[in-house]
Scaffold this active site. Structure first.
Site, PDB file in Angstrom:
ATOM      1  N   HIS A 192       0.854  -1.183   0.000  1.00 28.32           N
ATOM      2  CA  HIS A 192       0.000   0.000   0.000  1.00 28.32           C
ATOM      3  C   HIS A 192       0.885   1.227   0.000  1.00 28.32           C
ATOM      4  O   HIS A 192       1.761   1.384   0.854  1.00 28.32           O
ATOM      5  CB  HIS A 192      -0.932   0.018   1.210  1.00 28.32           C
ATOM      6  CG  HIS A 192      -1.981   1.085   1.101  1.00 28.32           C
ATOM      7  ND1 HIS A 192      -1.744   2.380   1.469  1.00 28.32           N
ATOM      8  CD2 HIS A 192      -3.246   1.045   0.623  1.00 28.32           C
ATOM      9  CE1 HIS A 192      -2.833   3.108   1.240  1.00 28.32           C
ATOM     10  NE2 HIS A 192      -3.753   2.321   0.728  1.00 28.32           N
ATOM     11  N   LEU A 227     -10.731  -3.630   3.068  1.00 24.85           N
ATOM     12  CA  LEU A 227      -9.787  -2.945   2.195  1.00 24.85           C
ATOM     13  C   LEU A 227      -8.672  -2.263   2.987  1.00 24.85           C
ATOM     14  O   LEU A 227      -8.936  -1.446   3.871  1.00 24.85           O
ATOM     15  CB  LEU A 227     -10.524  -1.908   1.343  1.00 24.85           C
ATOM     16  CG  LEU A 227      -9.661  -1.098   0.371  1.00 24.85           C
ATOM     17  CD1 LEU A 227      -9.023  -2.012  -0.663  1.00 24.85           C
ATOM     18  CD2 LEU A 227     -10.500  -0.022  -0.304  1.00 24.85           C
ATOM     19  N   ASP A 228      -7.422  -2.635   2.652  1.00 21.83           N
ATOM     20  CA  ASP A 228      -6.218  -2.025   3.235  1.00 21.83           C
ATOM     21  C   ASP A 228      -6.165  -2.152   4.749  1.00 21.83           C
ATOM     22  O   ASP A 228      -5.541  -1.334   5.433  1.00 21.83           O
ATOM     23  CB  ASP A 228      -6.125  -0.541   2.837  1.00 21.83           C
ATOM     24  CG  ASP A 228      -5.928  -0.350   1.344  1.00 21.83           C
ATOM     25  OD1 ASP A 228      -5.398  -1.276   0.696  1.00 21.83           O
ATOM     26  OD2 ASP A 228      -6.311   0.700   0.828  1.00 21.83           O
ATOM     27  N   GLU A 229      -6.794  -3.179   5.306  1.00 23.03           N
ATOM     28  CA  GLU A 229      -6.780  -3.362   6.747  1.00 23.03           C
ATOM     29  C   GLU A 229      -6.272  -4.739   7.153  1.00 23.03           C
ATOM     30  O   GLU A 229      -6.470  -5.174   8.292  1.00 23.03           O
ATOM     31  CB  GLU A 229      -8.180  -3.124   7.328  1.00 23.03           C
ATOM     32  CG  GLU A 229      -8.642  -1.675   7.195  1.00 23.03           C
ATOM     33  CD  GLU A 229      -9.933  -1.394   7.947  1.00 23.03           C
ATOM     34  OE1 GLU A 229     -10.326  -2.227   8.777  1.00 23.03           O
ATOM     35  OE2 GLU A 229     -10.529  -0.332   7.698  1.00 23.03           O
TER      36      GLU A 229
END
Length: 285
Positions: A192, A227-229
């Site tokens: 990310h 998402l993105d976690e």
């Protein structure tokens, strides 16, 4: 004397005698311990152990796993034994920004990363020439709302056909479905392009520049339906100043992203990363 090298990873609820029991069995195989790392998560009362060993050449991976079966039953272990000589197969996914992909390919070429790239998958044609130079199969699968499920099914089939153990999203700018993320949980690493959990979504460096941050960075994590976690494997930051433009931020970020992703992939392939609920235990060298 000829030797074989293996990585043993195990986790279980914490209890007395785990290390003593496991290392006694290892010693009975004529093994030498090259590296040993352990961690007790006191909050979860869960224990994690990674041991790198060498054994006489005639001792197979299956023999090591079989010898540890009584420990599995006794301590209710989650156990994995990996043959260090077997090069893990990986699939790289990339969109238009290919810096992280090129860095991975270079680190494999110079043997810093022990892996075989069995395929490069992209929703663009931009990286085909690079794949052809390296002799790697290239799959151009454009993604639309209408064909997303079909393209993800192709990916699952490719993973199965190639025997890939890891999928690396090297700036692959598509959100994977919850179904795919769940099926390959723990087997997909994403880079990310910001220091999570801040500045999610599109143009994080521009967001950071607008907020006047003094540190920017990148985060490598396992992909989950959130998402993105996903569980974070590796991060890095670099100091920046008010004098830099948003384009300077992006350029700095490209370098950080490449390094962070390569380290995360290396840690994963070397069995140094163990999932601990929504977090990771990372036994760095």
């Amino acid at each position: 004397m000829s030797e074989k090298a293996y990585i043993i990873q195990l986790s279980c609820d914490d209890q007395p005698g785990i290390v003593a029991n496991v290392t006694t069995i290892i010693a009975s195989l004529g093994a030498n311990i090259l590296e040993s790392n352990q961690f007790w998560d006191r909050q979860a009362d869960h224990f994690f152990l990674r041991i790198a060993i060498t054994v006489p050449a005639e001792v197979t991976r299956e023999a090591v796993a079989r010898a540890l079966e009584p420990s599995i039953d006794r301590f209710k272990l989650d156990l994995k034994v990996t043959d260090v000589d077997q090069r893990p197969k990986i699939i790289i996914m990339v969109s238009k920004f290919d810096h992280a992909m090129h860095h991975l390919l270079y680190q494999i070429k110079v043997n810093w990363l022990n892996a075989e790239v069995v395929a490069i998958v992209s929703n663009h044609e931009a990286s085909r020439a690079a794949a052809e130079i390296e002799g790697i199969a290239y799959y151009h699968w454009p993604v639309t709302k209408e064909n997303k499920a079909e393209q993800e099914e192709k990916l699952l089939n490719l993973v199965s056909e190639t025997g890939a153990e890891l999928v690396v999203l090297a700036r692959y700018m598509q959100v994977l479905s919850n179904e795919l993320s769940s099926k390959l949980f723990g087997k997909i690493i994403n880079i990310h392009h910001s220091f999570l959990p801040s500045f999610k979504g599109a143009k994080p460096y521009h967001q950071a520049h607008e907020r006047g941050v003094k540190l920017i960075g990148a985060t490598a994590h396992y992909v989950t339906p959130d998402l993105d976690e996903g569980p974070i494997i590796e991060q890095e930051t670099q100091r920046v100043s008010h004098s830099l433009t948003s384009e300077d931020f992006v350029a700095t970020g490209r370098d950080i992203e490449s390094r962070v992703l390569a380290r995360a992939v290396k840690y994963h392939l070397e069995g140094r990363v163990m999932l601990n609920s929504h977090r990771t235990v990372v036994f760095t060298p």
